[in-house]
Design an enzyme around this catalytic site. Structure first.
Site, PDB file in Angstrom:
ATOM      1  N   CYS A 120     -21.132 -39.483 -38.049  1.00 26.50           N
ATOM      2  CA  CYS A 120     -19.773 -39.493 -38.612  1.00 26.50           C
ATOM      3  C   CYS A 120     -19.543 -40.631 -39.615  1.00 26.50           C
ATOM      4  O   CYS A 120     -18.525 -40.652 -40.296  1.00 26.50           O
ATOM      5  CB  CYS A 120     -18.740 -39.545 -37.491  1.00 26.50           C
ATOM      6  SG  CYS A 120     -18.737 -38.031 -36.520  1.00 26.50           S
ATOM      7  N   HIS A 262     -12.325 -42.559 -40.655  1.00 21.07           N
ATOM      8  CA  HIS A 262     -12.949 -41.332 -40.141  1.00 21.07           C
ATOM      9  C   HIS A 262     -11.994 -40.711 -39.120  1.00 21.07           C
ATOM     10  O   HIS A 262     -11.489 -41.390 -38.221  1.00 21.07           O
ATOM     11  CB  HIS A 262     -14.287 -41.676 -39.489  1.00 21.07           C
ATOM     12  CG  HIS A 262     -14.809 -40.581 -38.621  1.00 21.07           C
ATOM     13  ND1 HIS A 262     -14.948 -39.281 -39.071  1.00 21.07           N
ATOM     14  CD2 HIS A 262     -15.197 -40.563 -37.312  1.00 21.07           C
ATOM     15  CE1 HIS A 262     -15.404 -38.525 -38.084  1.00 21.07           C
ATOM     16  NE2 HIS A 262     -15.561 -39.281 -37.011  1.00 21.07           N
ATOM     17  N   ASN A 292     -12.064 -33.364 -35.767  1.00 27.81           N
ATOM     18  CA  ASN A 292     -13.098 -34.274 -36.249  1.00 27.81           C
ATOM     19  C   ASN A 292     -14.138 -33.448 -37.009  1.00 27.81           C
ATOM     20  O   ASN A 292     -14.877 -32.668 -36.397  1.00 27.81           O
ATOM     21  CB  ASN A 292     -13.727 -34.989 -35.047  1.00 27.81           C
ATOM     22  CG  ASN A 292     -14.817 -35.966 -35.443  1.00 27.81           C
ATOM     23  OD1 ASN A 292     -15.351 -35.910 -36.546  1.00 27.81           O
ATOM     24  ND2 ASN A 292     -15.163 -36.856 -34.524  1.00 27.81           N
TER      25      ASN A 292
HETATM   26  O1  UT7 Z   1     -16.803 -39.014 -34.494  1.00 34.35           O
HETATM   27  C1  UT7 Z   1     -17.650 -39.958 -33.893  1.00 34.35           C
HETATM   28  C2  UT7 Z   1     -16.880 -40.882 -33.049  1.00 34.35           C
HETATM   29  N1  UT7 Z   1     -16.218 -40.159 -32.013  1.00 34.35           N
HETATM   30  C3  UT7 Z   1     -15.225 -40.712 -31.382  1.00 34.35           C
HETATM   31  O2  UT7 Z   1     -14.846 -41.794 -31.720  1.00 34.35           O
HETATM   32  C4  UT7 Z   1     -14.630 -39.973 -30.234  1.00 34.35           C
HETATM   33  C5  UT7 Z   1     -14.280 -40.947 -29.139  1.00 34.35           C
HETATM   34  N2  UT7 Z   1     -13.807 -40.354 -27.905  1.00 34.35           N
HETATM   35  C6  UT7 Z   1     -12.691 -39.611 -27.798  1.00 34.35           C
HETATM   36  O3  UT7 Z   1     -12.057 -39.258 -28.759  1.00 34.35           O
HETATM   37  C7  UT7 Z   1     -12.205 -39.322 -26.400  1.00 34.35           C
HETATM   38  O4  UT7 Z   1     -12.985 -40.023 -25.477  1.00 34.35           O
HETATM   39  C8  UT7 Z   1     -12.194 -37.817 -26.025  1.00 34.35           C
HETATM   40  C9  UT7 Z   1     -11.119 -37.080 -26.790  1.00 34.35           C
HETATM   41  C10 UT7 Z   1     -13.541 -37.187 -26.315  1.00 34.35           C
HETATM   42  C11 UT7 Z   1     -11.884 -37.679 -24.530  1.00 34.35           C
HETATM   43  O5  UT7 Z   1     -10.610 -38.283 -24.265  1.00 34.35           O
HETATM   44  P1  UT7 Z   1     -10.421 -39.366 -23.093  1.00 34.35           P
HETATM   45  O6  UT7 Z   1      -9.017 -39.765 -23.089  1.00 34.35           O
HETATM   46  O7  UT7 Z   1     -11.444 -40.443 -23.288  1.00 34.35           O
HETATM   47  O8  UT7 Z   1     -10.716 -38.516 -21.841  1.00 34.35           O
HETATM   48  P2  UT7 Z   1     -11.776 -38.809 -20.662  1.00 34.35           P
HETATM   49  O9  UT7 Z   1     -13.154 -38.525 -21.119  1.00 34.35           O
HETATM   50  O10 UT7 Z   1     -11.473 -40.140 -20.059  1.00 34.35           O
HETATM   51  O11 UT7 Z   1     -11.354 -37.714 -19.619  1.00 34.35           O
HETATM   52  C12 UT7 Z   1     -10.136 -37.805 -18.853  1.00 34.35           C
HETATM   53  C13 UT7 Z   1     -10.020 -36.562 -18.011  1.00 34.35           C
HETATM   54  C14 UT7 Z   1     -11.293 -36.233 -17.230  1.00 34.35           C
HETATM   55  O12 UT7 Z   1     -10.912 -35.697 -15.973  1.00 34.35           O
HETATM   56  P3  UT7 Z   1     -10.945 -36.600 -14.673  1.00 34.35           P
HETATM   57  O13 UT7 Z   1     -12.365 -37.076 -14.539  1.00 34.35           O
HETATM   58  O14 UT7 Z   1      -9.984 -37.730 -14.932  1.00 34.35           O
HETATM   59  O15 UT7 Z   1     -10.507 -35.660 -13.599  1.00 34.35           O
HETATM   60  C15 UT7 Z   1     -11.926 -35.159 -18.090  1.00 34.35           C
HETATM   61  O16 UT7 Z   1     -12.760 -34.308 -17.322  1.00 34.35           O
HETATM   62  O17 UT7 Z   1      -9.756 -35.439 -18.851  1.00 34.35           O
HETATM   63  C16 UT7 Z   1     -10.716 -34.416 -18.589  1.00 34.35           C
HETATM   64  N3  UT7 Z   1     -10.934 -33.659 -19.814  1.00 34.35           N
HETATM   65  C17 UT7 Z   1     -10.123 -32.674 -20.186  1.00 34.35           C
HETATM   66  N4  UT7 Z   1      -9.015 -32.154 -19.623  1.00 34.35           N
HETATM   67  C18 UT7 Z   1      -8.414 -31.162 -20.267  1.00 34.35           C
HETATM   68  C19 UT7 Z   1     -11.912 -33.822 -20.741  1.00 34.35           C
HETATM   69  N5  UT7 Z   1     -11.747 -32.937 -21.730  1.00 34.35           N
HETATM   70  C20 UT7 Z   1     -10.635 -32.210 -21.420  1.00 34.35           C
HETATM   71  C21 UT7 Z   1      -9.965 -31.161 -22.046  1.00 34.35           C
HETATM   72  N6  UT7 Z   1      -8.852 -30.668 -21.454  1.00 34.35           N
HETATM   73  N7  UT7 Z   1     -10.361 -30.656 -23.239  1.00 34.35           N
END
Ligand code: UT7
Length: 353
Positions: A120, A262, A292
């Site tokens: 990215c 980005h 993204n």
């Molecule tokens: O482009 C290159 C660079 N990329 C980035 O910078 C991306 C960086 N990361 C992110 O943008 C975020 O980490 C994500 C959008 C990918 C994920 O968001 P988050 O707030 O970090 O969520 P998380 O991974 O901490 O997940 C929280 C909860 C989890 O459930 P539990 O374990 O708390 O029960 C996930 O399983 O949300 C769950 N979850 C979802 N729930 C509903 C993960 N994806 C989804 C979803 N819908 N699509």
């Protein structure tokens, strides 16, 4: 390829054209929620994304790159470039690079053409490479494209990544000019930390783990990201890189009229802008409508901002990216007086549920 000698010592790469394209098919959060264990509220709250565009089965990265590159050349008023640089994580094929095909399809057979892989951050790296070709006198006009079709490497059933990524391409045209001209790219900061290469990966398909249909696991064939950790690294690296490039130029965040990071996640963009002391309304937010789009996200956001007049001639613009590798980078430029550019999105499709 043209080799020209500068009469002045401050030869610089100057932006003179922008263009972008999103595939026709727009996928909103409700469509994803109908087939995945997710919902509109989660996606909007955690990412800010409302919709993304997905390439048709016949559309490859080069198709989007050609469309964006053609638009950028038209916007620049030029039909030639001496070099084409394509930043992508989703090349048409592992071999050869995508850029020579893109150049040929744009009628630029014979020019230098190569791909840049920095995930990215790819577009900022490609921009630095393009600017270097110009400042070194190797080229006078360079077409720099960021293009990705993430829908080919993201598992459509992976709810974390399927909601975040979209497809698209954006491009800038650079010409030889001088450092005091509007459009001049004035400073870069580039960096990497391969110790964290496992945070964003497609495990199989390369020389480490060639794809073997009978033995390669489903997960190894798809894009994987340790989202939470990547999020934390993105905040630190983007803020540091932005500060570094500003310091290198003797500027402060107050001097920045438009921040075009980005487009990974609206929460990341907002936090980095806040940490830099930039008001939220100075920050591009194309991510809401395109998700993204990888290497395409910065040129797409620039094209969108230019189209909607969020970018004005003379504005000081800060670009900052972060991605797999890990990699990061920033660039400073002043916005030139460009003709209007075509909208990246196909609006006739947007009302279709
Ligand atoms: O482009 C290159 C660079 N990329 C980035 O910078 C991306 C960086 N990361 C992110 O943008 C975020 O980490 C994500 C959008 C990918 C994920 O968001 P988050 O707030 O970090 O969520 P998380 O991974 O901490 O997940 C929280 C909860 C989890 O459930 P539990 O374990 O708390 O029960 C996930 O399983 O949300 C769950 N979850 C979802 N729930 C509903 C993960 N994806 C989804 C979803 N819908 N699509």
């Amino acid at each position: 390829m043209t080799v020209s000698s500068a009469e002045r010592s401050d030869r610089a790469a100057v932006l003179c054209g922008v263009g972008g394209v999103l595939p026709r098919r727009r996928v909103d959060n409700a469509e994803l929620a109908a087939r995945l264990d997710t919902d509109d509220a989660w996606i909007r709250t955690r990412t800010g994304i409302r919709s993304r565009h997905i390439a048709a089965p016949h559309e490859a990265t080069s198709d989007l790159a050609v469309a964006a590159g053609g638009r950028a050349l038209a916007n620049s008023g030029m039909d030639r470039a001496d070099a084409v640089v394509v930043a992508t994580t989703t090349p048409d094929r592992t071999c050869p690079a995508t850029a020579p095909l893109v150049a040929a399809r744009l009628g630029l057979t014979g020019v230098a053409a190569f791909d840049v892989g920095a995930v990215c951050t790819g577009f900022v790296y490609a921009l630095a490479a393009g600017a270097g070709l110009i400042t070194s006198g190797v080229a006078d006009r360079v077409l720099v494209i960021g293009a990705d079709v993430y829908s080919r490497i993201v598992d459509p059933d992976d709810r974390q990544n399927a909601v975040v990524f979209g497809d698209g391409a954006g491009a800038l045209v650079l010409r030889a000019g001088y450092a005091d001209e509007p459009g001049a790219l004035s400073a870069f900061d580039l960096g990497s930390d391969g110790a964290h290469e496992d945070m964003i990966t497609v495990a199989a398909g390369g020389s480490r783990l060639p794809t073997d249909p009978s033995r390669t696991a489903h997960a190894e064939r798809h894009f994987a990201m340790r989202g939470k950790e990547v999020f934390r690294h993105a905040l630190t690296r983007m803020t540091e890189s932005a500060r570094t490039v500003l310091k290198r130029s003797g500027l402060t965040p107050d001097d920045v009229d438009r921040f075009v990071p980005h487009q990974a996640n609206l929460r990341i963009l907002r936090t980095v802008a806040t940490d830099l002391g930039l008001p939220a309304d100075r920050c591009a937010r194309h991510v809401e409508r395109a998700g993204n789009t990888g290497a395409a996200s910065i040129p797409l956001a620039l094209t969108d901002d230019h189209t909607h007049r969020s970018l004005r001639p003379g504005d000081r613009v800060l670009l900052t990216a972060f991605g797999g590798g890990l990699t990061w980078g920033s660039c400073l430029l002043t916005w030139p007086d460009l003709p209007p550019a075509a909208e990246p999105a196909h609006h006739e499709e947007e009302s279709t549920p």
